[in-house]
Design a protein around this motif. Structure first.
Motif, PDB file in Angstrom:
ATOM      1  N   ASP A 115      -3.495  62.342 114.648  1.00 16.13           N
ATOM      2  CA  ASP A 115      -3.409  63.693 115.200  1.00 16.13           C
ATOM      3  C   ASP A 115      -2.198  63.797 116.127  1.00 16.13           C
ATOM      4  OD1 ASP A 115      -4.101  62.537 117.646  1.00 16.13           O
ATOM      5  OD2 ASP A 115      -6.178  63.234 117.598  1.00 16.13           O
ATOM      6  N   ARG A 116      -2.095  64.885 116.859  1.00 18.06           N
ATOM      7  CA  ARG A 116      -0.894  65.145 117.671  1.00 18.06           C
ATOM      8  C   ARG A 116      -0.710  64.138 118.801  1.00 18.06           C
ATOM      9  NH1 ARG A 116      -1.711  69.320 122.268  1.00 18.06           N
ATOM     10  NH2 ARG A 116      -3.943  69.262 122.656  1.00 18.06           N
ATOM     11  N   HIS A 117      -1.801  63.465 119.209  1.00 15.50           N
ATOM     12  CA  HIS A 117      -1.712  62.481 120.281  1.00 15.50           C
ATOM     13  C   HIS A 117      -1.683  61.059 119.737  1.00 15.50           C
ATOM     14  CE1 HIS A 117      -3.500  65.799 122.984  1.00 15.50           C
ATOM     15  NE2 HIS A 117      -2.209  65.700 123.225  1.00 15.50           N
ATOM     16  N   TRP A 118      -1.437  60.916 118.442  1.00 16.07           N
ATOM     17  CA  TRP A 118      -1.350  59.626 117.774  1.00 16.07           C
ATOM     18  C   TRP A 118      -2.699  58.907 117.710  1.00 16.07           C
ATOM     19  CZ3 TRP A 118       3.406  57.575 115.869  1.00 16.07           C
ATOM     20  CH2 TRP A 118       4.533  58.361 116.157  1.00 16.07           C
ATOM     21  N   ASN A 119      -3.787  59.673 117.813  1.00 17.48           N
ATOM     22  CA  ASN A 119      -5.108  59.081 117.636  1.00 17.48           C
ATOM     23  C   ASN A 119      -5.406  58.949 116.148  1.00 17.48           C
ATOM     24  OD1 ASN A 119      -5.724  58.917 120.423  1.00 17.48           O
ATOM     25  ND2 ASN A 119      -6.239  61.095 120.440  1.00 17.48           N
ATOM     26  N   LEU A 120      -6.007  57.834 115.783  1.00 15.78           N
ATOM     27  CA  LEU A 120      -6.290  57.569 114.376  1.00 15.78           C
ATOM     28  C   LEU A 120      -7.354  58.521 113.853  1.00 15.78           C
ATOM     29  CD1 LEU A 120      -5.754  55.626 111.953  1.00 15.78           C
ATOM     30  CD2 LEU A 120      -7.692  54.281 112.776  1.00 15.78           C
ATOM     31  N   LEU A 139      -9.608  49.656 119.467  1.00 15.08           N
ATOM     32  CA  LEU A 139      -9.916  50.304 118.191  1.00 15.08           C
ATOM     33  C   LEU A 139     -11.120  51.237 118.287  1.00 15.08           C
ATOM     34  CD1 LEU A 139      -9.389  47.251 115.796  1.00 15.08           C
ATOM     35  CD2 LEU A 139      -7.762  49.052 116.423  1.00 15.08           C
ATOM     36  N   GLU A 140     -11.699  51.341 119.485  1.00 13.16           N
ATOM     37  CA  GLU A 140     -12.816  52.261 119.665  1.00 13.16           C
ATOM     38  C   GLU A 140     -12.307  53.695 119.638  1.00 13.16           C
ATOM     39  OE1 GLU A 140     -14.811  51.290 123.263  1.00 13.16           O
ATOM     40  OE2 GLU A 140     -15.541  49.338 122.530  1.00 13.16           O
ATOM     41  N   PRO A 141     -13.020  54.592 118.943  1.00 13.18           N
ATOM     42  CA  PRO A 141     -12.572  55.995 118.869  1.00 13.18           C
ATOM     43  C   PRO A 141     -12.531  56.640 120.250  1.00 13.18           C
ATOM     44  CG  PRO A 141     -14.246  55.506 117.222  1.00 13.18           C
ATOM     45  CD  PRO A 141     -14.209  54.330 118.152  1.00 13.18           C
ATOM     46  N   PRO A 142     -11.528  57.474 120.524  1.00 15.40           N
ATOM     47  CA  PRO A 142     -10.376  57.735 119.647  1.00 15.40           C
ATOM     48  C   PRO A 142      -9.322  56.628 119.804  1.00 15.40           C
ATOM     49  CG  PRO A 142     -10.209  59.065 121.631  1.00 15.40           C
ATOM     50  CD  PRO A 142     -11.493  58.294 121.751  1.00 15.40           C
ATOM     51  N   ALA A 143      -9.106  55.868 118.745  1.00 18.12           N
ATOM     52  CA  ALA A 143      -8.162  54.760 118.787  1.00 18.12           C
ATOM     53  C   ALA A 143      -6.741  55.302 118.730  1.00 18.12           C
ATOM     54  CB  ALA A 143      -8.421  53.810 117.625  1.00 18.12           C
ATOM     55  N   ASN A 144      -5.968  55.008 119.764  1.00 17.89           N
ATOM     56  CA  ASN A 144      -4.594  55.486 119.798  1.00 17.89           C
ATOM     57  C   ASN A 144      -3.689  54.466 119.120  1.00 17.89           C
ATOM     58  OD1 ASN A 144      -1.760  55.703 121.267  1.00 17.89           O
ATOM     59  ND2 ASN A 144      -2.768  57.699 121.388  1.00 17.89           N
ATOM     60  N   THR A 145      -2.998  54.880 118.084  1.00 26.18           N
ATOM     61  CA  THR A 145      -2.228  53.936 117.273  1.00 26.18           C
ATOM     62  C   THR A 145      -1.008  53.383 118.018  1.00 26.18           C
ATOM     63  OG1 THR A 145      -1.006  55.764 116.251  1.00 26.18           O
ATOM     64  CG2 THR A 145      -2.979  54.996 115.117  1.00 26.18           C
ATOM     65  N   LEU A 146      -0.407  54.175 118.899  1.00 26.37           N
ATOM     66  CA  LEU A 146       0.726  53.673 119.663  1.00 26.37           C
ATOM     67  C   LEU A 146       0.272  52.645 120.695  1.00 26.37           C
ATOM     68  CD1 LEU A 146       3.002  56.780 120.285  1.00 26.37           C
ATOM     69  CD2 LEU A 146       3.110  55.081 118.480  1.00 26.37           C
ATOM     70  N   ARG A 147      -0.849  52.917 121.345  1.00 30.55           N
ATOM     71  CA  ARG A 147      -1.379  51.965 122.323  1.00 30.55           C
ATOM     72  C   ARG A 147      -1.766  50.658 121.626  1.00 30.55           C
ATOM     73  NH1 ARG A 147      -5.176  54.944 124.183  1.00 30.55           N
ATOM     74  NH2 ARG A 147      -4.009  55.813 125.931  1.00 30.55           N
ATOM     75  N   ALA A 148      -2.418  50.777 120.472  1.00 31.16           N
ATOM     76  CA  ALA A 148      -2.807  49.579 119.726  1.00 31.16           C
ATOM     77  C   ALA A 148      -1.585  48.795 119.248  1.00 31.16           C
ATOM     78  CB  ALA A 148      -3.682  49.968 118.536  1.00 31.16           C
ATOM     79  N   SER A 149      -0.466  49.479 119.024  1.00 33.86           N
ATOM     80  CA  SER A 149       0.749  48.814 118.565  1.00 33.86           C
ATOM     81  C   SER A 149       1.447  48.048 119.683  1.00 33.86           C
ATOM     82  CB  SER A 149       1.722  49.838 117.968  1.00 33.86           C
ATOM     83  OG  SER A 149       1.176  50.468 116.835  1.00 33.86           O
ATOM     84  N   LEU A 150       1.539  48.636 120.878  1.00 39.81           N
ATOM     85  CA  LEU A 150       2.397  48.096 121.930  1.00 39.81           C
ATOM     86  C   LEU A 150       1.649  47.372 123.040  1.00 39.81           C
ATOM     87  CD1 LEU A 150       4.948  51.048 122.280  1.00 39.81           C
ATOM     88  CD2 LEU A 150       5.111  48.988 120.868  1.00 39.81           C
ATOM     89  N   HIS A 151       0.337  47.458 123.058  1.00 40.26           N
ATOM     90  CA  HIS A 151      -0.454  46.798 124.105  1.00 40.26           C
ATOM     91  C   HIS A 151      -0.435  45.286 123.889  1.00 40.26           C
ATOM     92  CE1 HIS A 151      -3.866  45.827 126.714  1.00 40.26           C
ATOM     93  NE2 HIS A 151      -3.736  47.040 127.222  1.00 40.26           N
ATOM     94  N   PRO A 152      -0.389  44.502 124.988  1.00 32.92           N
ATOM     95  CA  PRO A 152      -0.398  43.045 124.832  1.00 32.92           C
ATOM     96  C   PRO A 152      -1.659  42.496 124.176  1.00 32.92           C
ATOM     97  CG  PRO A 152      -0.527  43.701 127.164  1.00 32.92           C
ATOM     98  CD  PRO A 152      -0.190  44.930 126.385  1.00 32.92           C
ATOM     99  N   GLU A 153      -2.739  43.266 124.149  1.00 25.50           N
ATOM    100  CA  GLU A 153      -3.939  42.846 123.441  1.00 25.50           C
ATOM    101  C   GLU A 153      -4.031  43.518 122.075  1.00 25.50           C
ATOM    102  OE1 GLU A 153      -7.360  43.474 125.867  1.00 25.50           O
ATOM    103  OE2 GLU A 153      -6.695  42.079 127.432  1.00 25.50           O
TER     104      GLU A 153
END
Length: 265
Positions: A115-120, A139-153
């Protein structure tokens, strides 16, 4: 102050804010809209109240997203024109079908809808190769794809060219913030910019030997996977939800990645 004057002042403030955000003078906007600068000045100061058609005309010239066009209309005292329909609504059946057809048709390569906020919103089965090792909390909803990409975890420890990929993603997000002036996206940009990164982040995108796109180089048990991506949006949206939906499809950038994803390695 009468309600009509209050509405004129409210929409005038928004028009002026967006004109300045687009770095346009009153003359620039007036010429594009084919109206006089005097009339535009009266609209911005609240001395005149725009018609519904004038609001939509100026919103078009300012290249506003549909959500912001609705906000202008409401500020002027008119009803919203563009619906915001839930993706699971009956009227969106064809849209859901199209999105899923694109996602599943892209397998065995990864593809996601956001969506517009990069949520999966949805992903195909092949995104598992991207999400290996990502912390469940991300990965818990709403999973943000940018955060999941760049976060150290998240994916970051597996991205071989993290500085380059991070610079690419933050650049895309920065341009989106500039276009939409969305406060939530701006907060996301600040959050992601503050995440640690041991690699230098290039000031601009510069191709390496043989590169024609910015690649995603991902460490994997069977070797390094290399991807490039394409972004697909709906061409003629008249619904806010649809206008803000995007599909990002990842393609193998070399023969080794192709073989691995096809199970031929």
């Amino acid at each position: 102050m009468s309600t009509a004057v209050q509405r004129a002042a409210g929409v005038g403030d928004l028009l002026r804010k967006w004109r300045r955000h687009r770095r346009m003078s009153q003359l620039d906007l007036a010429v594009q809209a084919e109206i006089s600068t005097r009339h535009l000045s009266f609209l911005e100061t609240g001395r005149s109240r725009p018609s519904r058609e004038m609001v939509l005309l100026l919103a078009e010239q300012l290249d506003l997203p549909l959500r912001e066009r609705n906000q202008l209309l409401v500020a002027a005292g008119y009803a919203s024109v563009y619906p915001e329909t839930a993706l699971d609504a009956g009227t969106m059946t064809a849209v859901r079908g199209a999105v899923r057809q694109v996602l599943r048709g892209h397998e065995p390569y990864p593809a996601i809808a956001v969506d517009r906020h990069w949520n999966l919103v949805e992903g195909n089965a092949a995104i598992a190769v991207l999400l290996e090792g990502v912390a469940p909390a991300l990965l818990e909803p709403p999973a943000n794809t940018l955060r999941a990409s760049l976060h150290p975890e998240g994916m970051a420890p597996r991205i071989a060219n993290l500085g380059e990929w991070r610079g690419h993603l933050l650049g895309r997000l920065r341009r989106q913030v500039d276009h939409t002036a969305d406060a939530e996206l701006a907060a996301l940009l600040d959050e992601l910019t503050a995440l640690p990164c041991d690699e230098p982040i290039p000031s601009f995108e510069y191709p390496g030997p043989g590169d024609v796109v910015v690649p995603l180089r991902l460490r994997h048990g069977s070797g390094e996977l290399t991807f490039f991506s394409t972004v697909t949006t709906f061409g003629t949206p008249l619904d806010v939800t649809l206008a803000e939906l995007a599909i990002e499809a990842f393609f193998p950038a070399d023969a080794a990645t192709t073989k691995m994803l096809r199970g031929e390695a």
